[in-house]
Design a protein around this motif. Structure first.
Motif, PDB file in Angstrom:
ATOM      1  N   PHE A 178     -43.716  47.082  43.689  1.00  0.00           N
ATOM      2  CA  PHE A 178     -42.313  46.836  43.369  1.00  0.00           C
ATOM      3  C   PHE A 178     -41.921  47.764  42.232  1.00  0.00           C
ATOM      4  O   PHE A 178     -42.640  47.887  41.242  1.00  0.00           O
ATOM      5  N   ARG A 179     -40.754  48.404  42.387  1.00  0.00           N
ATOM      6  CA  ARG A 179     -40.228  49.273  41.336  1.00  0.00           C
ATOM      7  C   ARG A 179     -38.771  48.916  41.066  1.00  0.00           C
ATOM      8  O   ARG A 179     -38.030  48.564  41.980  1.00  0.00           O
ATOM      9  N   GLU A 205     -36.306  48.694  29.942  1.00  0.00           N
ATOM     10  CA  GLU A 205     -35.324  49.599  30.526  1.00  0.00           C
ATOM     11  C   GLU A 205     -36.094  50.779  31.094  1.00  0.00           C
ATOM     12  O   GLU A 205     -37.237  51.019  30.733  1.00  0.00           O
ATOM     13  N   GLY A 206     -35.431  51.532  31.972  1.00  0.00           N
ATOM     14  CA  GLY A 206     -36.080  52.697  32.552  1.00  0.00           C
ATOM     15  C   GLY A 206     -36.950  52.327  33.746  1.00  0.00           C
ATOM     16  O   GLY A 206     -36.861  51.227  34.284  1.00  0.00           O
ATOM     17  N   GLN A 207     -37.801  53.253  34.144  1.00  0.00           N
ATOM     18  CA  GLN A 207     -38.663  53.070  35.318  1.00  0.00           C
ATOM     19  C   GLN A 207     -39.745  52.034  35.018  1.00  0.00           C
ATOM     20  O   GLN A 207     -40.431  52.118  34.008  1.00  0.00           O
ATOM     21  N   ARG A 208     -39.870  51.046  35.908  1.00  0.00           N
ATOM     22  CA  ARG A 208     -40.918  50.030  35.789  1.00  0.00           C
ATOM     23  C   ARG A 208     -41.530  49.791  37.155  1.00  0.00           C
ATOM     24  O   ARG A 208     -40.838  49.825  38.164  1.00  0.00           O
ATOM     25  N   GLU A 209     -42.837  49.529  37.169  1.00  0.00           N
ATOM     26  CA  GLU A 209     -43.549  49.342  38.430  1.00  0.00           C
ATOM     27  C   GLU A 209     -44.620  48.265  38.286  1.00  0.00           C
ATOM     28  O   GLU A 209     -45.302  48.199  37.260  1.00  0.00           O
ATOM     29  N   VAL A 210     -44.748  47.427  39.321  1.00  0.00           N
ATOM     30  CA  VAL A 210     -45.831  46.446  39.412  1.00  0.00           C
ATOM     31  C   VAL A 210     -46.539  46.702  40.738  1.00  0.00           C
ATOM     32  O   VAL A 210     -45.895  46.864  41.770  1.00  0.00           O
ATOM     33  N   ARG A 211     -47.864  46.725  40.693  1.00  0.00           N
ATOM     34  CA  ARG A 211     -48.679  47.013  41.869  1.00  0.00           C
ATOM     35  C   ARG A 211     -49.753  45.931  41.993  1.00  0.00           C
ATOM     36  O   ARG A 211     -50.438  45.639  41.022  1.00  0.00           O
ATOM     37  N   ASP A 260     -31.073  49.687  33.799  1.00  0.00           N
ATOM     38  CA  ASP A 260     -30.908  48.467  33.013  1.00  0.00           C
ATOM     39  C   ASP A 260     -31.125  47.186  33.823  1.00  0.00           C
ATOM     40  O   ASP A 260     -30.837  46.093  33.344  1.00  0.00           O
ATOM     41  N   THR A 261     -31.651  47.308  35.032  1.00  0.00           N
ATOM     42  CA  THR A 261     -31.927  46.131  35.857  1.00  0.00           C
ATOM     43  C   THR A 261     -32.973  45.250  35.177  1.00  0.00           C
ATOM     44  O   THR A 261     -33.986  45.738  34.691  1.00  0.00           O
ATOM     45  N   ARG A 291     -31.307  46.849  41.227  1.00  0.00           N
ATOM     46  CA  ARG A 291     -32.052  47.966  41.808  1.00  0.00           C
ATOM     47  C   ARG A 291     -33.456  47.497  42.140  1.00  0.00           C
ATOM     48  O   ARG A 291     -34.120  46.903  41.294  1.00  0.00           O
ATOM     49  N   ALA A 292     -33.908  47.805  43.363  1.00  0.00           N
ATOM     50  CA  ALA A 292     -35.242  47.365  43.756  1.00  0.00           C
ATOM     51  C   ALA A 292     -35.804  48.281  44.830  1.00  0.00           C
ATOM     52  O   ALA A 292     -35.085  48.757  45.698  1.00  0.00           O
ATOM     53  N   ASP A 293     -37.102  48.493  44.764  1.00  0.00           N
ATOM     54  CA  ASP A 293     -37.847  49.222  45.784  1.00  0.00           C
ATOM     55  C   ASP A 293     -39.148  48.456  45.990  1.00  0.00           C
ATOM     56  O   ASP A 293     -39.928  48.289  45.053  1.00  0.00           O
ATOM     57  N   LEU A 294     -39.368  47.962  47.208  1.00  0.00           N
ATOM     58  CA  LEU A 294     -40.574  47.207  47.548  1.00  0.00           C
ATOM     59  C   LEU A 294     -41.247  47.909  48.710  1.00  0.00           C
ATOM     60  O   LEU A 294     -40.610  48.129  49.749  1.00  0.00           O
TER      61      LEU A 294
END
Length: 116
Positions: free
Chosen positions: A86-87, A32-38, A91-92, A69-72
């Motif tokens: 990708f962020r 949960e919360g802010q997650r990021e993959v780089r 609760d996504t 929710r998605a940010d690419l």
């Protein structure tokens, strides 16, 4: 707008599997919360300057029980490559994600003179 001054225009493209967190209970699926993959992407050959990079979702396997929710983004674009980022947040829950990218820019020519 980026104006290309060169007759040598390069187009490079790729496909990246960013993560598959469903099988191993990874953070994108359980967190949960802010997650990021780089992921770092290197072009097949360098451009003469930073190209224009377009990114898109190729596969998005997401839980239907929460907001989607998605940010690419392409981050830190240079003549040699960029970071595909990708962020998600809240609760996504994302099981797996694949992305495509396309880079268009000027290439160097053997006929170009470099004057310092």
């Amino acid at each position: 707008m980026k104006k290309l001054r060169n007759h040598l225009i390069g187009v490079d493209q790729g496909y990246v599997s960013l993560f598959s967190d469903f099988e191993d209970g990874g953070e994108m699926w359980t967190g949960e919360g802010q997650r990021e993959v780089r992921r770092s992407v290197t072009f097949s050959e360098p451009f003469s300057a930073a190209p224009v990079v377009h990114v898109g979702l190729a596969l998005w396997d997401i839980d239907h029980g929460a907001n989607q929710r998605a940010d690419l983004q392409a981050d830190g674009v240079t003549a040699d490559g960029f970071d595909l980022v990708f962020r998600t947040w809240g609760d996504t829950r994302v099981a797996r994600l694949h992305a495509t990218w396309l880079a268009i820019g000027e290439l160097t020519s053997e006929d170009q003179w470099q004057v310092d």
